[in-house]
Design a protein around this motif. Structure first.
Motif, PDB file in Angstrom:
ATOM      1  N   ILE A  28      18.138  40.809  43.822  1.00 27.46           N
ATOM      2  CA  ILE A  28      19.032  39.708  43.481  1.00 27.46           C
ATOM      3  C   ILE A  28      19.568  39.831  42.052  1.00 27.46           C
ATOM      4  N   GLN A  33      24.160  42.247  41.353  1.00 34.77           N
ATOM      5  CA  GLN A  33      25.057  42.014  40.217  1.00 34.77           C
ATOM      6  C   GLN A  33      26.185  43.044  40.199  1.00 34.77           C
ATOM      7  N   PRO A 204      22.128  34.860  39.541  1.00 39.53           N
ATOM      8  CA  PRO A 204      21.199  35.909  39.994  1.00 39.53           C
ATOM      9  C   PRO A 204      20.201  36.305  38.908  1.00 39.53           C
ATOM     10  N   GLN A 208      16.103  36.068  39.314  1.00 39.79           N
ATOM     11  CA  GLN A 208      15.185  37.201  39.159  1.00 39.79           C
ATOM     12  C   GLN A 208      14.125  36.910  38.102  1.00 39.79           C
TER      13      GLN A 208
END
Length: 503
Positions: A28, A33, A204, A208
């Motif tokens: 993620i 990204q 994101p 993470q």
């Protein structure tokens, strides 16, 4: 519904829920990204150009020239690739120093800082912050696309290495698809929302930072690079369960013994090691082909083909989302098949089918006006090409980078492959429009040659790597091509180990 079902089927293939969630937590904020930032910049093109012009008028009292506006927009878009190139170059070194998981966590700082820069660009009337933000986003993506596959490949057991490594492709395509959806006018694609749209990259990163710390560092890194057996055993228990890691631990121990006294290699050392020549050549071929196989041309021609097929201009963004969904579904499908069919058949089949579609789409674009149904053939070929790319080259390439190298050379291999990928990305962005202008639809004949060449190379050179340990794959290359290690002391040490084992 179909995508959810495929995702659930992939989940069922994992030996433990912890391993599956670790892959999601790494993805993620990693390759997601990369995909998200490729697609999300397309929607606010005109609003950002309008903002640059307004800022220029405030500063200089006159509108910006068309030439300077185009130049500034090109810099905003292409500086992403320069950041990615630098990130890929740094990723291997950082992963050795801070660990695979540690590097992924540190990498989120670039994404959060980029969010601040791009979010402040509009209220401060400073478009230069967009350039700085896009560079940092590229740096984040470059490190992520280098280190995340490294982490996934090293935490996965041998039998599930393919489906784990496919997480890289799944999150890239998922990021592209998400960026296309978020960029719709009904969501954040409106003219006034572009600062918010570009700032969503922090989501994101935050996810993470919240979830990845709960999962262990790469067991291979802990044992082979750090020599910490206790932490390695704890990580294996957490990932595989209390009784499912003995075979993997033995495999890691053999690799650690093989690499005693061998320091992690630098990228330039790969080129001087004759024992890795064919593995390195393979990675260079595959990573260069990722950018030169025609997938960029397909997306370039998509709007033209959809228009000729009679799709209204205001509906084309929704059809374009269909291409992103198509690539995402094929990545999921490849994840289900890669450990059963193997790597070779998927990548050779994918490139072979892409060769066929290059021929058909060249003919269909040449004879667009021959009959009303010809544009529909072109449109079908676009989706077929994307399907073929996603089923083979799009997913299997990263798996092979993991499998063709051992622990000491793998980070350097990812740096080399990632640098070639980003360099190709930059060169394609710079020169591809001129190639299309010069060759028009016949540019697909160039891509045909690339696809055919790579498929032939894989067929004759690369062995099947499914269900083999990293040492077995290395030994198979050495037995096929008779390459000796460049370091004679390492060769002598390995012979001594063999003799002691025989005794």
């Amino acid at each position: 519904m179909q995508g959810t079902l495929m995702f659930f089927c992939i989940y069922l293939q994992f030996p433990s829920r912890t391993l599956f969630l670790a892959a999601c937590a790494a993805g993620i904020g990693g390759t997601f990204q990369y995909g998200y930032n490729i697609s999300v910049i397309n929607a606010p093109t005109k609003p950002i150009q309008h903002f640059i012009n307004e800022t220029w008028v405030q500063r200089h009292g006159a509108p910006i020239s068309e030439h300077h506006l185009t130049l500034l927009w090109s810099v905003i878009v292409s500086v992403f690739t320069l950041g990615g190139f630098l990130g890929a170059s740094l990723g291997g070194t950082l992963s050795i120093r801070f660990g695979r998981k540690g590097t992924l966590l540190l990498n989120n700082a670039f994404s959060l800082l980029a969010t601040v820069f791009m979010g402040l660009s509009y209220p401060t009337r400073t478009f230069e912050l967009l350039i700085a933000g896009r560079f940092l986003v590229g740096l984040n993506a470059g490190i992520g696309i280098c280190v995340q596959p490294l982490y996934l490949g090293e935490i996965s057991p041998k039998a599930y290495r393919g489906v784990m490594a496919m997480g890289t492709s799944i999150f890239i395509t998922g990021g592209i698809f998400t960026g296309q959806v978020i960029g719709l006018r009904e969501l954040l694609g409106k003219e006034d929302y572009w600062p918010i749209l570009l700032s969503t990259i922090c989501i994101p990163a935050i996810l993470q930072l919240i979830f990845l710390p709960w999962f262990p560092e790469s067991p291979r890194y802990l044992l082979i690079d750090k020599g910490d057996r206790n932490k390695c055993k704890e990580a294996l228990k957490q990932l595989y369960g209390s009784g499912g890691f003995q075979a993997e631990e033995e495999d890691m121990e053999r690799e650690r013994t093989e690499l005693i006294g061998v320091k992690p290699m630098r990228p330039w050392q790969l080129f001087s090691d004759r024992s890795l020549r064919w593995q390195l050549t393979t990675i260079i071929f595959l990573c260069a082909a990722q950018q030169l196989n025609g997938i960029n041309a397909i997306y370039f021609y998509a709007n033209y083909v959809f228009t000729r097929a009679g799709i209204p201009e205001d509906k084309i963004p929704y059809v374009t989302i269909g291409t992103g969904a198509c690539e995402c579904l094929t990545a999921l499908t490849c994840g289900m098949l890669v450990d059963s069919l193997g790597r070779r058949i998927l990548i050779i089949g994918g490139y072979s089918l892409m060769t066929l579609w290059c021929i058909i789409i060249t003919l269909s674009l040449t004879y667009q006006d021959y009959a009303p149904w010809v544009p529909y053939i072109s449109m079908s070929c676009i989706f077929a090409f994307i399907l073929s790319f996603g089923l083979g080259p799009g997913g299997v390439t990263n798996i092979l980078i993991t499998e063709l190298f051992t622990q000491s050379s793998r980070p350097a291999a990812y740096v080399t492959g990632g640098s070639i990928n980003w360099l190709g990305f930059f060169l394609v962005g710079m020169f591809f429009p001129f190639i299309v202008m010069g060759l028009q639809q016949y540019c697909f004949l160039v891509f045909l040659g690339v696809c055919c060449l790579v498929a032939t190379y894989i067929y004759f050179v690369v062995p099947e790597t499914k269900n083999k340990t990293f040492l077995e794959i290395k030994q198979e290359f050495q037995s096929h091509y008779g390459k000796q290690k460049s370091d004679k002391s390492n060769q002598g040490r390995s012979s001594a180990l063999l003799r002691s084992t025989d005794m």
